[in-house]
Design a protein around this motif. Structure first.
Motif, short mmCIF file in Angstrom:
data_model
loop_
_atom_site.label_atom_id
_atom_site.label_comp_id
_atom_site.label_asym_id
_atom_site.label_seq_id
_atom_site.Cartn_x
_atom_site.Cartn_y
_atom_site.Cartn_z
N LYS A 274 5.97 -13.17 2.10
CA LYS A 274 7.33 -12.62 2.22
C LYS A 274 7.33 -11.38 3.13
N THR A 275 6.36 -10.50 2.94
CA THR A 275 6.29 -9.27 3.72
C THR A 275 6.00 -9.57 5.19
N LEU A 276 5.07 -10.49 5.45
CA LEU A 276 4.76 -10.85 6.84
C LEU A 276 5.97 -11.48 7.52
N ASN B 186 -1.52 -3.81 5.09
CA ASN B 186 -2.84 -3.18 5.14
C ASN B 186 -3.26 -2.87 3.71
N ILE B 187 -4.26 -3.59 3.22
CA ILE B 187 -4.78 -3.39 1.87
C ILE B 187 -6.08 -2.60 1.98
N TYR C 242 -6.46 -5.94 6.96
CA TYR C 242 -5.16 -5.88 7.60
C TYR C 242 -4.69 -7.29 7.90
N PHE C 243 -3.53 -7.69 7.36
CA PHE C 243 -2.92 -8.99 7.61
C PHE C 243 -1.77 -8.80 8.60
N ALA D 75 -10.77 -7.75 8.75
CA ALA D 75 -11.45 -7.17 7.59
C ALA D 75 -11.67 -5.67 7.77
N ASN D 76 -11.53 -4.94 6.68
CA ASN D 76 -11.83 -3.53 6.63
C ASN D 76 -13.33 -3.34 6.74
#
Length: 168
Positions: free
Chosen positions: A68-70, A77-78, A83-84, A113-114
């Motif tokens: 939904k957010t994308l 960013n988790i 980061y997606f 990936a972080n």
């Protein structure tokens, strides 16, 4: 833990066919099955004290909210994970003024990936048990990691060239 790969030959520069070809590795998932949401929930549940059912519910809610957010035009960013973001697919046009919405053929969810979970092939990662298994070499010599001369089974999940779709 072994990262399986195959060798493939690709053009060095796709825009210049005269540049020649080089051999590159492609990670293979042919002999593995994808990890499932249930497996993740069970592992998280066993280490966190949260029930397996609650964990599944939270992971499903995360998946729904991520999509939904994308689709609302924001990246995600988790901290500690990565980061997606969305990437648009199209054939492209010669001129910017010729490009229209109709040229967009699809969207892809991308992930970066972080550094906390990013894999490096340096000496510290290899000393932590990371090994590479050359599937082309294994199939030629029929030798597995443990030294047995047991043939590697043919077939399995996936075609060996693509990462399985985690949303499936």
């Amino acid at each position: 833990m072994a990262i399986r790969f195959r060798r493939i030959q690709r053009l060095c520069d796709p825009t210049n066919k005269e540049a020649g070809k080089k051999v590159y590795p492609v990670i293979s998932y042919q002999y593995d099955t994808s990890a499932t949401l249930d497996e993740f929930a069970k592992d998280i549940s066993s280490t966190s004290g949260v029930s397996e059912g609650e964990t599944i519910s939270v992971l499903k809610d995360f998946r729904t909210l991520l999509r939904k957010t994308l689709l609302s035009g924001r990246s995600v960013n988790i901290k500690g994970l990565g980061y997606f973001f969305l990437s648009a697919q199209s054939k492209g046009t010669e001129k910017a003024e010729d490009f229209t919405i109709a040229n967009i053929s699809g969207l892809r969810i991308c992930f970066r990936a972080n550094s906390d979970i990013r894999l490096f092939t340096g000496t510290t990662t290899r000393s932590d048990g990371l090994k590479f298994k050359d599937l082309d070499h294994i199939n030629d010599s029929n030798i597995m990691d443990n030294g047995d001369e047991t043939p590697v089974p043919d077939g399995g999940a996936g075609d060996g060239g693509e990462t399985p779709d985690p949303a499936a």
